[in-house]
Design a protein around this motif. Structure first.
Motif, PDB file in Angstrom:
ATOM      1  N   ILE A   1     -15.946  27.766   7.785  1.00  0.00           N
ATOM      2  CA  ILE A   1     -16.721  28.980   7.492  1.00  0.00           C
ATOM      3  C   ILE A   1     -17.032  29.025   6.008  1.00  0.00           C
ATOM      4  O   ILE A   1     -16.157  28.790   5.170  1.00  0.00           O
ATOM      5  N   PHE A   2     -18.296  29.322   5.696  1.00  0.00           N
ATOM      6  CA  PHE A   2     -18.728  29.517   4.319  1.00  0.00           C
ATOM      7  C   PHE A   2     -19.451  30.866   4.251  1.00  0.00           C
ATOM      8  O   PHE A   2     -20.280  31.175   5.108  1.00  0.00           O
ATOM      9  N   VAL A   3     -19.138  31.664   3.234  1.00  0.00           N
ATOM     10  CA  VAL A   3     -19.662  33.030   3.141  1.00  0.00           C
ATOM     11  C   VAL A   3     -20.630  33.158   1.977  1.00  0.00           C
ATOM     12  O   VAL A   3     -20.365  32.657   0.874  1.00  0.00           O
ATOM     13  N   THR A   4     -21.751  33.823   2.222  1.00  0.00           N
ATOM     14  CA  THR A   4     -22.722  34.141   1.169  1.00  0.00           C
ATOM     15  C   THR A   4     -22.840  35.651   1.045  1.00  0.00           C
ATOM     16  O   THR A   4     -22.959  36.353   2.050  1.00  0.00           O
ATOM     17  N   ASP A   5     -22.792  36.132  -0.190  1.00  0.00           N
ATOM     18  CA  ASP A   5     -22.928  37.569  -0.456  1.00  0.00           C
ATOM     19  C   ASP A   5     -24.145  37.771  -1.355  1.00  0.00           C
ATOM     20  O   ASP A   5     -24.208  37.235  -2.461  1.00  0.00           O
ATOM     21  N   TYR A   6     -25.128  38.524  -0.865  1.00  0.00           N
ATOM     22  CA  TYR A   6     -26.347  38.769  -1.638  1.00  0.00           C
ATOM     23  C   TYR A   6     -26.100  39.822  -2.722  1.00  0.00           C
ATOM     24  O   TYR A   6     -25.432  40.834  -2.483  1.00  0.00           O
ATOM     25  N   LYS A   7     -26.675  39.577  -3.894  1.00  0.00           N
ATOM     26  CA  LYS A   7     -26.541  40.510  -5.005  1.00  0.00           C
ATOM     27  C   LYS A   7     -27.910  40.770  -5.629  1.00  0.00           C
ATOM     28  O   LYS A   7     -28.664  39.833  -5.895  1.00  0.00           O
ATOM     29  N   THR A   8     -28.205  42.047  -5.856  1.00  0.00           N
ATOM     30  CA  THR A   8     -29.382  42.399  -6.636  1.00  0.00           C
ATOM     31  C   THR A   8     -28.941  42.656  -8.071  1.00  0.00           C
ATOM     32  O   THR A   8     -27.758  42.650  -8.379  1.00  0.00           O
ATOM     33  N   GLY A   9     -29.877  42.901  -8.941  1.00  0.00           N
ATOM     34  CA  GLY A   9     -29.543  43.097 -10.343  1.00  0.00           C
ATOM     35  C   GLY A   9     -29.627  41.806 -11.129  1.00  0.00           C
ATOM     36  O   GLY A   9     -30.025  40.752 -10.611  1.00  0.00           O
ATOM     37  N   LYS A  10     -29.239  41.876 -12.376  1.00  0.00           N
ATOM     38  CA  LYS A  10     -29.344  40.735 -13.284  1.00  0.00           C
ATOM     39  C   LYS A  10     -28.462  39.585 -12.813  1.00  0.00           C
ATOM     40  O   LYS A  10     -27.261  39.746 -12.638  1.00  0.00           O
ATOM     41  N   PRO A  11     -29.033  38.394 -12.604  1.00  0.00           N
ATOM     42  CA  PRO A  11     -28.218  37.257 -12.171  1.00  0.00           C
ATOM     43  C   PRO A  11     -27.338  36.725 -13.296  1.00  0.00           C
ATOM     44  O   PRO A  11     -27.665  36.868 -14.479  1.00  0.00           O
ATOM     45  N   ALA A  12     -26.224  36.120 -12.915  1.00  0.00           N
ATOM     46  CA  ALA A  12     -25.281  35.561 -13.886  1.00  0.00           C
ATOM     47  C   ALA A  12     -25.336  34.044 -13.839  1.00  0.00           C
ATOM     48  O   ALA A  12     -25.477  33.446 -12.771  1.00  0.00           O
ATOM     49  N   HIS A  13     -25.197  33.416 -15.003  1.00  0.00           N
ATOM     50  CA  HIS A  13     -25.243  31.955 -15.094  1.00  0.00           C
ATOM     51  C   HIS A  13     -23.866  31.323 -14.895  1.00  0.00           C
ATOM     52  O   HIS A  13     -23.763  30.135 -14.605  1.00  0.00           O
ATOM     53  N   SER A  14     -22.806  32.109 -15.101  1.00  0.00           N
ATOM     54  CA  SER A  14     -21.446  31.588 -14.934  1.00  0.00           C
ATOM     55  C   SER A  14     -20.530  32.737 -14.560  1.00  0.00           C
ATOM     56  O   SER A  14     -20.923  33.913 -14.598  1.00  0.00           O
ATOM     57  N   TRP A  15     -19.277  32.403 -14.222  1.00  0.00           N
ATOM     58  CA  TRP A  15     -18.310  33.420 -13.845  1.00  0.00           C
ATOM     59  C   TRP A  15     -17.721  34.131 -15.066  1.00  0.00           C
ATOM     60  O   TRP A  15     -16.996  35.121 -14.906  1.00  0.00           O
ATOM     61  N   LYS A  16     -17.999  33.660 -16.273  1.00  0.00           N
ATOM     62  CA  LYS A  16     -17.360  34.227 -17.464  1.00  0.00           C
ATOM     63  C   LYS A  16     -17.944  35.574 -17.851  1.00  0.00           C
ATOM     64  O   LYS A  16     -17.226  36.516 -18.142  1.00  0.00           O
ATOM     65  N   GLY A  17     -19.243  35.682 -17.899  1.00  0.00           N
ATOM     66  CA  GLY A  17     -19.869  36.924 -18.329  1.00  0.00           C
ATOM     67  C   GLY A  17     -19.833  37.055 -19.836  1.00  0.00           C
ATOM     68  O   GLY A  17     -18.981  36.479 -20.511  1.00  0.00           O
ATOM     69  N   SER A  18     -20.764  37.816 -20.373  1.00  0.00           N
ATOM     70  CA  SER A  18     -20.828  38.001 -21.828  1.00  0.00           C
ATOM     71  C   SER A  18     -20.421  39.416 -22.204  1.00  0.00           C
ATOM     72  O   SER A  18     -19.363  39.640 -22.785  1.00  0.00           O
ATOM     73  N   ALA A  19     -21.214  40.408 -21.864  1.00  0.00           N
ATOM     74  CA  ALA A  19     -20.876  41.800 -22.164  1.00  0.00           C
ATOM     75  C   ALA A  19     -19.700  42.246 -21.303  1.00  0.00           C
ATOM     76  O   ALA A  19     -19.425  41.677 -20.240  1.00  0.00           O
ATOM     77  N   ASP A  20     -18.990  43.257 -21.771  1.00  0.00           N
ATOM     78  CA  ASP A  20     -17.800  43.727 -21.067  1.00  0.00           C
ATOM     79  C   ASP A  20     -18.134  44.179 -19.653  1.00  0.00           C
ATOM     80  O   ASP A  20     -17.402  43.902 -18.701  1.00  0.00           O
ATOM     81  N   TYR A  21     -19.261  44.872 -19.498  1.00  0.00           N
ATOM     82  CA  TYR A  21     -19.677  45.342 -18.182  1.00  0.00           C
ATOM     83  C   TYR A  21     -19.851  44.164 -17.213  1.00  0.00           C
ATOM     84  O   TYR A  21     -19.442  44.229 -16.053  1.00  0.00           O
ATOM     85  N   GLU A  22     -20.448  43.082 -17.700  1.00  0.00           N
ATOM     86  CA  GLU A  22     -20.681  41.914 -16.844  1.00  0.00           C
ATOM     87  C   GLU A  22     -19.366  41.245 -16.474  1.00  0.00           C
ATOM     88  O   GLU A  22     -19.204  40.753 -15.354  1.00  0.00           O
ATOM     89  N   LYS A  23     -18.408  41.216 -17.393  1.00  0.00           N
ATOM     90  CA  LYS A  23     -17.097  40.632 -17.098  1.00  0.00           C
ATOM     91  C   LYS A  23     -16.403  41.392 -15.975  1.00  0.00           C
ATOM     92  O   LYS A  23     -15.821  40.795 -15.070  1.00  0.00           O
ATOM     93  N   ILE A  24     -16.477  42.721 -16.035  1.00  0.00           N
ATOM     94  CA  ILE A  24     -15.882  43.537 -14.974  1.00  0.00           C
ATOM     95  C   ILE A  24     -16.585  43.266 -13.645  1.00  0.00           C
ATOM     96  O   ILE A  24     -15.947  43.076 -12.606  1.00  0.00           O
ATOM     97  N   LYS A  25     -17.899  43.247 -13.671  1.00  0.00           N
ATOM     98  CA  LYS A  25     -18.687  43.030 -12.456  1.00  0.00           C
ATOM     99  C   LYS A  25     -18.343  41.700 -11.812  1.00  0.00           C
ATOM    100  O   LYS A  25     -18.095  41.637 -10.594  1.00  0.00           O
ATOM    101  N   LEU A  26     -18.296  40.624 -12.593  1.00  0.00           N
ATOM    102  CA  LEU A  26     -18.015  39.305 -12.046  1.00  0.00           C
ATOM    103  C   LEU A  26     -16.571  39.182 -11.580  1.00  0.00           C
ATOM    104  O   LEU A  26     -16.284  38.495 -10.592  1.00  0.00           O
ATOM    105  N   HIS A  27     -15.662  39.843 -12.271  1.00  0.00           N
ATOM    106  CA  HIS A  27     -14.261  39.862 -11.842  1.00  0.00           C
ATOM    107  C   HIS A  27     -14.148  40.519 -10.467  1.00  0.00           C
ATOM    108  O   HIS A  27     -13.457  40.008  -9.567  1.00  0.00           O
ATOM    109  N   LYS A  28     -14.841  41.610 -10.275  1.00  0.00           N
ATOM    110  CA  LYS A  28     -14.839  42.303  -8.990  1.00  0.00           C
ATOM    111  C   LYS A  28     -15.513  41.456  -7.912  1.00  0.00           C
ATOM    112  O   LYS A  28     -15.055  41.405  -6.762  1.00  0.00           O
ATOM    113  N   TYR A  29     -16.594  40.799  -8.261  1.00  0.00           N
ATOM    114  CA  TYR A  29     -17.278  39.925  -7.299  1.00  0.00           C
ATOM    115  C   TYR A  29     -16.364  38.793  -6.831  1.00  0.00           C
ATOM    116  O   TYR A  29     -16.330  38.453  -5.637  1.00  0.00           O
ATOM    117  N   ARG A  30     -15.637  38.213  -7.762  1.00  0.00           N
ATOM    118  CA  ARG A  30     -14.753  37.097  -7.404  1.00  0.00           C
ATOM    119  C   ARG A  30     -13.616  37.584  -6.492  1.00  0.00           C
ATOM    120  O   ARG A  30     -13.254  36.908  -5.520  1.00  0.00           O
TER     121      ARG A  30
END
Length: 334
Positions: free
Chosen positions: A211-240
């Motif tokens: 099984i492989f899962v795909t989750d669709y996301k709208t909004g600004k796409p991310a290039h990596s799991w690290k994130g730059s701004a603090d808001y993006e870091k929180i968002k990607l942490h939650k996504y992971r």
């Protein structure tokens, strides 16, 4: 333009992401007693959440007897930048109503149109045309009852994004994919924690039991799991964490527990503003990561079902504060 340095509980707030590259001039407000009195009279949320009175526990007991934890609820509990456990109590247990903003309505319409596309492909073994999928999107957006200006803005935005997305990713659709796979009746229990959730797209290989899962996301796409701004870091942490939650759902479910979870993907629908590329992020998780995350889920489950909601006023309302909150939960320090 105004900016509050702390929230009502005294925790630091995060500056808007588009201002992070500059240093704003802070003009302090006056400590007018009349203003403080007005705030105390209108701050109704604190009276409900701090402390939790016996009457509230009695009110919530029936709901907690059948409660199931989802990835969204888990993230709301942990996100100290948005109120953490107290926000979870108000929105996910007490279900206080809130208006859906236009951006959220747009996201709902995008997800609905892609879900219809997958379901149609599964039934007819032919992917609907781009024009048909855009019609799905428009009808869904119309059902959101947005103000006229917002509707036109997001209609144009969505049609442009979906056209670019389908041009790049239509080959990733398969008629065997399952859309909006619901785990509410899969009997997923970890320790005593009852889990639930819906997965956007599930690619099931019955022959190889994967099984492989795909989750669709709208909004600004991310290039990596690290994130730059603090808001993006929180968002990607939650996504992971959301993808890890999905793996646990699959592995402990009635129908798919004998399948191997091969990974998860965040599929961004909107193209990158600079390159026009359609981006995605994929990941797999070690048994050590999953074990620690499972422990975190079990701790949060106990906190929720006993209404032992921690005070987060001592945590900074940012990515660092969120990580520290998780660490302290795992260590049993709160």
């Amino acid at each position: 333009m105004t900016y509050s340095q702390t929230n009502d509980s005294g925790s630091d707030t995060i500056i808007a992401s588009f201002l992070t590259n500059c240093t704003p001039t802070i003009i302090p407000t006056s400590d007018d007693p009349a203003e403080q009195i007005e705030l105390a009279e209108t701050d109704w949320t604190t009276r409900l959440t701090s402390p939790i009175v016996p009457e509230l526990k009695d009110l919530l007991t029936p709901a907690l007897e059948t409660y199931k934890l989802s990835a969204t609820h888990l993230n709301n509990f942990l996100d100290v930048s948005r109120g953490g456990p107290q926000n979870f109590l108000l929105n996910n247990l007490l279900h206080f109503p809130s208006a859906k903003n236009s951006a959220a309505a747009y996201g709902t319409a995008i997800h609905s149109s892609l879900q219809q596309a997958h379901c149609s492909f599964s039934a007819d073994h032919q992917l609907p045309s781009t024009e048909q999928i855009l019609q799905f999107f428009q009808k869904s957006l119309e059902s959101q009852h947005l103000p006229a200006d917002d509707f036109q803005l997001y209609l144009d935005k969505g049609k442009s994004a979906l056209t670019a997305f389908l041009n790049a990713k239509s080959s990733d659709f398969h008629d065997t994919d399952l859309a909006e796979l619901d785990f509410s009746n899969q009997g997923v229990i970890i320790d005593n924690a009852r889990l639930t959730g819906k997965l956007d797209v599930v690619d099931i290989d019955k022959q190889n039991k994967t099984i492989f899962v795909t989750d669709y996301k709208t909004g600004k796409p991310a290039h990596s799991w690290k994130g730059s701004a603090d808001y993006e870091k929180i968002k990607l942490h939650k996504y992971r964490q959301q993808l890890m939650f999905y793996q646990l759902l699959v592995e402990h479910s009635r129908d798919y527990g004998n399948f191997t979870f091969t990974g998860g993907r965040l599929q961004f629908v909107e193209p990158d503003m600079k390159t026009g590329d359609i981006l995605s992020l994929e990941d797999t998780f070690s048994r050590e990561e999953l074990s620690e995350f499972t422990q975190l889920i079990e701790i949060i489950w106990r906190k929720i079902t006993t209404l032992d909601l921690p005070d987060i006023s001592g945590y900074s309302a940012d990515y660092k504060g969120m990580l520290q909150f998780e660490k302290d939960l795992l260590a049993g320090e709160i």
